[in-house]
Design a protein around this motif. Sequence first.
Motif, short mmCIF file in Angstrom:
data_model
loop_
_atom_site.label_atom_id
_atom_site.label_comp_id
_atom_site.label_asym_id
_atom_site.label_seq_id
_atom_site.Cartn_x
_atom_site.Cartn_y
_atom_site.Cartn_z
N SER A 189 -23.17 -49.54 40.30
CA SER A 189 -22.09 -49.77 39.17
C SER A 189 -22.55 -48.10 38.57
O SER A 189 -21.83 -47.57 37.92
N GLY A 190 -24.27 -47.78 38.28
CA GLY A 190 -24.68 -46.17 37.99
C GLY A 190 -23.63 -45.16 38.41
O GLY A 190 -22.93 -44.87 37.86
N THR A 191 -24.00 -45.08 39.76
CA THR A 191 -23.39 -44.68 40.63
C THR A 191 -22.08 -44.04 40.66
O THR A 191 -21.46 -43.68 40.78
N VAL A 192 -21.40 -45.17 41.20
CA VAL A 192 -19.74 -45.17 40.99
C VAL A 192 -19.50 -45.04 40.06
O VAL A 192 -18.11 -43.77 39.43
N TYR A 193 -20.06 -45.00 38.42
CA TYR A 193 -19.04 -44.83 37.43
C TYR A 193 -19.79 -43.25 36.79
O TYR A 193 -18.49 -41.87 37.09
N VAL A 194 -20.79 -42.22 37.39
CA VAL A 194 -20.75 -41.03 37.51
C VAL A 194 -19.64 -40.30 38.23
O VAL A 194 -18.93 -39.54 38.55
N ILE A 222 -3.33 -55.15 31.98
CA ILE A 222 -4.96 -54.97 32.29
C ILE A 222 -5.15 -54.32 33.10
O ILE A 222 -5.49 -53.83 33.32
N LEU A 223 -3.74 -54.32 34.42
CA LEU A 223 -4.33 -52.71 34.80
C LEU A 223 -3.22 -50.98 34.44
O LEU A 223 -2.42 -51.15 34.53
N SER A 224 -3.54 -50.97 32.68
CA SER A 224 -3.14 -49.92 32.35
C SER A 224 -4.25 -48.73 31.86
O SER A 224 -5.38 -49.02 32.84
N ALA A 225 -3.74 -47.70 31.32
CA ALA A 225 -5.18 -46.93 30.57
C ALA A 225 -5.92 -46.34 32.27
O ALA A 225 -6.54 -46.10 31.82
N GLY A 226 -4.75 -45.39 33.25
CA GLY A 226 -5.50 -44.89 34.01
C GLY A 226 -6.98 -45.60 34.16
O GLY A 226 -6.76 -46.54 34.64
N ALA A 227 -7.88 -44.93 34.85
CA ALA A 227 -9.06 -45.29 35.12
C ALA A 227 -10.27 -46.07 33.78
O ALA A 227 -11.49 -46.30 34.35
N ILE A 228 -9.56 -46.62 32.67
CA ILE A 228 -10.59 -47.24 31.77
C ILE A 228 -11.00 -48.27 32.57
O ILE A 228 -12.46 -48.85 32.17
N PRO A 229 -10.10 -49.00 32.51
CA PRO A 229 -10.75 -50.25 32.30
C PRO A 229 -11.75 -50.51 33.77
O PRO A 229 -13.21 -51.09 33.80
N VAL A 230 -11.19 -49.90 34.91
CA VAL A 230 -12.41 -49.28 36.45
C VAL A 230 -13.78 -49.30 35.31
O VAL A 230 -14.92 -50.03 35.33
N ILE A 231 -14.22 -47.98 34.21
CA ILE A 231 -15.07 -47.78 34.12
C ILE A 231 -15.59 -48.59 33.32
O ILE A 231 -16.89 -48.90 32.92
#
Lengths: 240, 116
Positions: free
Chosen positions: A176-181, A208-217
Amino acid sequence: MIKRALIFLVLAFFAWQFLLMVTGWEGLSGLGEIARHYMEKGREELGAANIVTAIVVTYRGLDTLGEVSVLFLAAAGIGFLLGAGRLSRKQDGGNAGGLENEKTRRKASEILETGSDIVVPAIAVFGVYIFVNGHLSPGGGFQGGAVIASAIVLLFLSHPFYSLNHGVLKVTESLSGTVYVGLGLLGLILAGGFLDARFLPVGEFGRILSAGAIPVIYSLIGLKVGAELVGILEQMRRPS
Amino acid sequence: MILYFLALVLFVMGLYCLVAKKNIIKKIIGIVITEYSINLFLVLVGWRKGGIAPILLKGMQKSEIVEKGVDPLPQALVLTSIVIGLGVLALMVSICLRLYEKYKTFDMSEINRLRG
């Protein structure tokens, strides 16, 4: 006596400094320029309902990356301090407090075990809910991660002989750290800058699936923080 | 206004615990109380009377949140500070565990003396 006087002086000095800050402060009359910009533009630019999340993940994303690395450093330091080859075990010639600890450790009561079996999955799911919904409601990765870690604390307390799968923990944390960067770099290439969440579509406001990549990050941060805190707990639990 | 003084009282209590107590666990508790009083103070700086949370709900006008909302910046920074505080706390506790293993005591004045 002198010591007490010194303590009093130190306290009085700091209290006076604090008082200088507090007196004359009339409270906030309006938002500052930057805060106003975030409040006004946060919705169009990022589509996040929770402005604090927008600030933490995107506007001040670099701060958050630093924060995650500080937490990682703390976990690494704890691993170094409490890790393998601890002094006492060697000094006592293998007959450490560890074995004694194993003996004094006893099984938890039936009620505690059954109750925690029911509650632990619910707490973990609640933690996931908190970090997945970070951009819509109060919450986010750090809070969700802490909730997940608290579920594991309950598990440790109710099942004293439970052993965690360290491999899963390590893989979750580093992945998760690597994917975050990596997502941060993707923002640098596809959108405005490092950790810019706009390389994914903003989507419909309030979903829920909105706001770009914010929920993913934020989910990645939540997983990383949860795994890190559980790792810290595991280090502290290990019999010395 | 009274809220700021409560933060001050908490700060002084934590600081007293930090400088006056001999037990290192109590010192750690003092540090944590001080830290939380500062966090409380920072959040209070961004607060205003009748403020609402900086979260846009459906059907809410943007002007409403700009006019009434509390400052989101201190909240975001305090979030950072809480997490870092947690990391530092865990590190302090683990150092204490090591100290206890070596000296068999949490008393600062006994840990002070040199050991060859």
